[in-house]
Design an enzyme around this catalytic site. Sequence first.
Site, short mmCIF file in Angstrom:
data_model
loop_
_atom_site.label_atom_id
_atom_site.label_comp_id
_atom_site.label_asym_id
_atom_site.label_seq_id
_atom_site.Cartn_x
_atom_site.Cartn_y
_atom_site.Cartn_z
N HIS A 69 -1.67 -5.01 7.54
CA HIS A 69 -1.30 -3.62 7.78
C HIS A 69 -2.20 -2.62 7.07
O HIS A 69 -2.07 -1.41 7.26
CB HIS A 69 0.18 -3.38 7.42
CG HIS A 69 0.46 -3.31 5.95
ND1 HIS A 69 0.79 -2.13 5.31
CD2 HIS A 69 0.50 -4.27 5.01
CE1 HIS A 69 1.02 -2.38 4.04
NE2 HIS A 69 0.85 -3.67 3.82
N THR A 86 8.92 -20.99 9.42
CA THR A 86 8.36 -20.77 10.75
C THR A 86 7.36 -19.62 10.72
O THR A 86 7.64 -18.55 10.20
CB THR A 86 9.47 -20.46 11.76
OG1 THR A 86 10.40 -21.54 11.78
CG2 THR A 86 8.91 -20.26 13.16
N CYS A 123 3.69 15.99 -12.53
CA CYS A 123 3.44 16.70 -13.78
C CYS A 123 4.41 16.27 -14.87
O CYS A 123 5.61 16.10 -14.62
CB CYS A 123 3.57 18.21 -13.54
SG CYS A 123 2.35 18.83 -12.36
#
Length: 392
Positions: A200, A236, A328
């Site tokens: 991906h 699988t 921040c």
Amino acid sequence: MEIYCDNAATTAIDPEVIQAILPYLTSNYGNPSSGHWAGRKVKEAIAAARQTVANLIGASAEEIFFMSGATEANNLALTGAIKANDISHVITSKIEHKAVLQRLALHEKAGDIEISYVKLDDFGNVDLRHLENLLDANPQTLISLMHGNNEIGNITDITAIGELAKRYNAVFHTDTTQTMGKITYNVGESNIDFLVGSAHKFHGPKGVGFLYINKRNKIRPIIVGGGQEKGQRGGTENVAGIVGLAKALEVAYKSRAVVQNHVSVLKRYFISNLDDLTIGGITFNGESRSATKGLGNIVSVAFPCLSSGSLVKQLDILGIAVSGGSACSNLADGGSHVISTIYRNPDKEIVRFSFSKFNTLEEIDYIIKSIIRIYQSDRLIEATQELEQTAL
């Protein structure tokens, strides 16, 4: 308008990949472990995908193992290498992915290994001299250093590291999640023992990755039962994912030069426009500004803090998807471990922009205009607040 600039997190599936996957979601649905025609058909598809990946990275098919993704592959490689080679010492860095750092920390806690962290310079680059000193002082060592950093884009010289590993008889593992499909490999001519990739990240499907295990290495599986992947990973196989991974890598290699030129143009244009802003105080993290030392698609930027909240959230409101490294005053409290290692300025917000072949210059223009708009609005809020305080 919606703009996606978080491609270091995940990428859109390429249309060619979708077409390659579809038959394995519809008509070719057999279990590859079944002995009948339906099983044989998909088993052959897995074998073809394995050969494709092997050919593209210069490996042999028996050295490629399909996993659920980079996290599983990294875990298997590290645990397997430590156990199989009686490793007592591991060299890594403090800016590796947590899939690596947390797995190694578990082994250290169990008393299996001692970890040394290689020194990094102010930009997050590996100190190769320190790495060699660590290797010289520690036999039975595993090196685990990523090729491209997912947050700051630094490219590590894995060729030089591989040569050091060979010289000192060390085992070398590298996570190439961010570089696979962007940089060409020939593992057959390298000194890499374990290499990890994830589909991906190069326009393939989620939930599938691969682990290259150099044939000189033999490791025990973590997931057992079923004997799939030559006994290296039970379960699988994700057939559609595996077919999609191979096709995505094939497409990435075929178009690599064109895509890399495109994203590099986007990166240069984006940085140039940021330099021209009158906001002030904008800096870049790691080597993400560099055209040679950093990945072409990642720009990590430190922005002045807004009084009105997070810049990442403000951009999201305007339809721009980016990643926040550290907010921040939050480097030590839930912020990025990468940023907190190399950068210690609580008055800045860290934002990662990561581009792909699907981004455009027009989108960059919109992002820049949006940043200007956000800071102008923030200054107006600050000025109003100051006037109200003066009136009081």
